[in-house]
Design a protein around this motif. Structure first.
Motif, PDB file in Angstrom:
ATOM      1  N   TYR A   1       0.827  -1.208   0.000  1.00  0.00           N
ATOM      2  CA  TYR A   1       0.000   0.000   0.000  1.00  0.00           C
ATOM      3  C   TYR A   1       0.863   1.261   0.000  1.00  0.00           C
ATOM      4  CZ  TYR A   1      -4.122  -2.872   0.908  1.00  0.00           C
ATOM      5  OH  TYR A   1      -5.136  -3.789   0.806  1.00  0.00           O
ATOM      6  N   ARG A   2       1.980   1.232   0.732  1.00  0.00           N
ATOM      7  CA  ARG A   2       2.842   2.421   0.767  1.00  0.00           C
ATOM      8  C   ARG A   2       3.441   2.706  -0.602  1.00  0.00           C
ATOM      9  NH1 ARG A   2       4.211   0.590   6.150  1.00  0.00           N
ATOM     10  NH2 ARG A   2       5.931  -0.661   5.335  1.00  0.00           N
ATOM     11  N   TRP A   3       3.956   1.676  -1.266  1.00  0.00           N
ATOM     12  CA  TRP A   3       4.539   1.881  -2.589  1.00  0.00           C
ATOM     13  C   TRP A   3       3.475   2.292  -3.603  1.00  0.00           C
ATOM     14  CZ3 TRP A   3       9.389   2.686  -3.631  1.00  0.00           C
ATOM     15  CH2 TRP A   3      10.379   2.173  -2.786  1.00  0.00           C
ATOM     16  N   SER A   4       2.297   1.727  -3.487  1.00  0.00           N
ATOM     17  CA  SER A   4       1.215   2.106  -4.403  1.00  0.00           C
ATOM     18  C   SER A   4       0.800   3.557  -4.185  1.00  0.00           C
ATOM     19  CB  SER A   4       0.011   1.179  -4.208  1.00  0.00           C
ATOM     20  OG  SER A   4       0.360  -0.167  -4.465  1.00  0.00           O
ATOM     21  N   ALA A   5       0.751   3.984  -2.915  1.00  0.00           N
ATOM     22  CA  ALA A   5       0.418   5.381  -2.623  1.00  0.00           C
ATOM     23  C   ALA A   5       1.469   6.319  -3.209  1.00  0.00           C
ATOM     24  CB  ALA A   5       0.300   5.584  -1.113  1.00  0.00           C
ATOM     25  N   ALA A   6       2.739   5.941  -3.069  1.00  0.00           N
ATOM     26  CA  ALA A   6       3.803   6.774  -3.628  1.00  0.00           C
ATOM     27  C   ALA A   6       3.704   6.842  -5.150  1.00  0.00           C
ATOM     28  CB  ALA A   6       5.163   6.220  -3.205  1.00  0.00           C
ATOM     29  N   ALA A   7       3.371   5.716  -5.782  1.00  0.00           N
ATOM     30  CA  ALA A   7       3.241   5.703  -7.240  1.00  0.00           C
ATOM     31  C   ALA A   7       2.085   6.592  -7.696  1.00  0.00           C
ATOM     32  CB  ALA A   7       3.034   4.268  -7.729  1.00  0.00           C
ATOM     33  N   CYS A   8       0.957   6.533  -6.983  1.00  0.00           N
ATOM     34  CA  CYS A   8      -0.182   7.394  -7.336  1.00  0.00           C
ATOM     35  C   CYS A   8       0.170   8.868  -7.169  1.00  0.00           C
ATOM     36  CB  CYS A   8      -1.386   7.042  -6.466  1.00  0.00           C
ATOM     37  SG  CYS A   8      -2.316   5.607  -7.033  1.00  0.00           S
ATOM     38  N   ALA A   9       0.851   9.186  -6.066  1.00  0.00           N
ATOM     39  CA  ALA A   9       1.221  10.581  -5.831  1.00  0.00           C
ATOM     40  C   ALA A   9       2.187  11.078  -6.902  1.00  0.00           C
ATOM     41  CB  ALA A   9       1.841  10.719  -4.441  1.00  0.00           C
ATOM     42  N   ALA A  10       3.174  10.251  -7.255  1.00  0.00           N
ATOM     43  CA  ALA A  10       4.138  10.654  -8.280  1.00  0.00           C
ATOM     44  C   ALA A  10       3.460  10.827  -9.634  1.00  0.00           C
ATOM     45  CB  ALA A  10       5.252   9.612  -8.370  1.00  0.00           C
TER      46      ALA A  10
ATOM     47  N   PHE B   1      -5.771  14.458 -11.881  1.00  0.00           N
ATOM     48  CA  PHE B   1      -4.919  14.794 -10.737  1.00  0.00           C
ATOM     49  C   PHE B   1      -5.647  14.541  -9.417  1.00  0.00           C
ATOM     50  CE2 PHE B   1      -3.780  18.012  -7.548  1.00  0.00           C
ATOM     51  CZ  PHE B   1      -2.461  17.647  -7.312  1.00  0.00           C
ATOM     52  N   VAL B   2      -6.906  14.976  -9.334  1.00  0.00           N
ATOM     53  CA  VAL B   2      -7.679  14.782  -8.103  1.00  0.00           C
ATOM     54  C   VAL B   2      -7.886  13.295  -7.822  1.00  0.00           C
ATOM     55  CG1 VAL B   2      -9.927  15.155  -7.026  1.00  0.00           C
ATOM     56  CG2 VAL B   2      -8.810  17.021  -8.257  1.00  0.00           C
ATOM     57  N   ALA B   3      -8.182  12.515  -8.871  1.00  0.00           N
ATOM     58  CA  ALA B   3      -8.398  11.080  -8.686  1.00  0.00           C
ATOM     59  C   ALA B   3      -7.120  10.390  -8.196  1.00  0.00           C
ATOM     60  CB  ALA B   3      -8.872  10.452  -9.993  1.00  0.00           C
ATOM     61  N   LEU B   4      -5.989  10.741  -8.780  1.00  0.00           N
ATOM     62  CA  LEU B   4      -4.728  10.132  -8.358  1.00  0.00           C
ATOM     63  C   LEU B   4      -4.354  10.552  -6.941  1.00  0.00           C
ATOM     64  CD1 LEU B   4      -2.771  10.542 -11.700  1.00  0.00           C
ATOM     65  CD2 LEU B   4      -3.347   8.366 -10.607  1.00  0.00           C
ATOM     66  N   LEU B   5      -4.604  11.813  -6.604  1.00  0.00           N
ATOM     67  CA  LEU B   5      -4.310  12.277  -5.252  1.00  0.00           C
ATOM     68  C   LEU B   5      -5.199  11.569  -4.231  1.00  0.00           C
ATOM     69  CD1 LEU B   5      -2.702  14.261  -3.498  1.00  0.00           C
ATOM     70  CD2 LEU B   5      -4.529  15.928  -3.851  1.00  0.00           C
ATOM     71  N   ALA B   6      -6.482  11.427  -4.555  1.00  0.00           N
ATOM     72  CA  ALA B   6      -7.388  10.720  -3.650  1.00  0.00           C
ATOM     73  C   ALA B   6      -6.965   9.262  -3.489  1.00  0.00           C
ATOM     74  CB  ALA B   6      -8.820  10.806  -4.174  1.00  0.00           C
ATOM     75  N   GLY B   7      -6.559   8.637  -4.591  1.00  0.00           N
ATOM     76  CA  GLY B   7      -6.083   7.257  -4.507  1.00  0.00           C
ATOM     77  C   GLY B   7      -4.854   7.127  -3.630  1.00  0.00           C
ATOM     78  N   ALA B   8      -3.950   8.104  -3.723  1.00  0.00           N
ATOM     79  CA  ALA B   8      -2.748   8.074  -2.887  1.00  0.00           C
ATOM     80  C   ALA B   8      -3.100   8.175  -1.407  1.00  0.00           C
ATOM     81  CB  ALA B   8      -1.810   9.212  -3.293  1.00  0.00           C
ATOM     82  N   VAL B   9      -4.066   9.034  -1.081  1.00  0.00           N
ATOM     83  CA  VAL B   9      -4.471   9.190   0.321  1.00  0.00           C
ATOM     84  C   VAL B   9      -5.103   7.901   0.848  1.00  0.00           C
ATOM     85  CG1 VAL B   9      -6.023  10.429   1.872  1.00  0.00           C
ATOM     86  CG2 VAL B   9      -4.736  11.689   0.137  1.00  0.00           C
TER      87      VAL B   9
END
Length: 233
Positions: free
Chosen positions: A175-184, A207-215
């Motif tokens: 989950y941490r690596w996936s969150a970092a990938a979404c944020a990047a 951008f909003v969708a990827l940011l929400a996914g990262a959170v």
């Protein structure tokens, strides 16, 4: 409604096939209940649901039956109606430059249907609604004390829990690596939009969708109970 002394039960997945349900209402522990085949709530509208035949008092059984009819209507009618307008608005946004008012009306119509579905579902949700918790089993909240004692006596695998268990499909590092990938990726989309000639609405939505996914993924990487949106007391 939660009766005094009621407890939450966790029914392990392996115990479901041989589960013995006592003839005491899970709502108040009274005898001679009404039995209802109750689907276990899941994360998705069209997910395959396990079903428990549960005993309720007459009033609660009537609410559960109304909820079952409502869920069938949601799957067949209301959910498709709530998703079609945003899809149409997205197609118009990509294929044409105009129709701004029509797109707004479509989105508002979808939001109205979704809000109505949510409020209707809340009114028809009983406290003793079983919920599937991943591979852990089924969480059955607020079982009346007399009924809970019989459940535990007849089903040794069933246990009392203080709150709804949390199940994670993957380990925290995933989950941490996936969150970092979404944020990047989100930052990359934003940077590409800034460098382009036009900063489109589609870029903002991505951008909003990827940011929400990262959170969401970052929260899932934390130990259960770290982030709460209710009163732990």
């Amino acid at each position: 409604m939660r009766a005094e002394g009621a407890v939450d039960l966790l029914i392990p997945a392996g115990a479901l096939p041989g589960l013995t349900v006592p003839a005491l209402a899970v709502t108040d522990g009274t005898a001679d209940p009404e039995w209802v085949d109750t689907p276990c709530a899941g994360p998705y509208i069209y997910s395959r649901e396990a079903t428990l035949r549960l005993p309720y008092d007459a009033a609660t059984a009537a609410v559960v039956r109304r909820r079952l009819r409502h869920d069938r209507r949601v799957r067949l009618l209301w959910f498709p109606l709530s998703t079609a307008p945003p899809l149409a608005a997205s197609v118009l946004m990509v294929t044409t430059d105009g129709h701004h008012l029509l797109r707004l009306l479509l989105v508002l119509a979808a939001a109205g249907v979704s809000l109505w579905m949510s409020r209707r579902s809340e009114r028809l949700t009983v406290t003793q609604q079983p919920e599937r918790v991943g591979r852990l089993g089924v969480h059955l909240p607020a079982v009346a004390a007399p009924a809970a004692r019989e459940w535990l006596a007849r089903n040794p695998a069933v246990r009392v829990v203080t709150e709804r268990p949390v199940w994670r499909r993957y380990s925290p590092p995933v989950y941490r690596w996936s969150a970092a990938a979404c944020a990047a990726t989100g930052l990359g989309v934003w940077w590409a939009g800034l460098r382009g000639d036009e900063f489109s609405l589609l870029t903002v939505a991505a951008f909003v969708a990827l940011l929400a996914g990262a959170v969401v993924l970052a929260v899932k990487s934390l130990p259960p109970g770290t982030v709460r949106f209710d009163d732990p007391a």
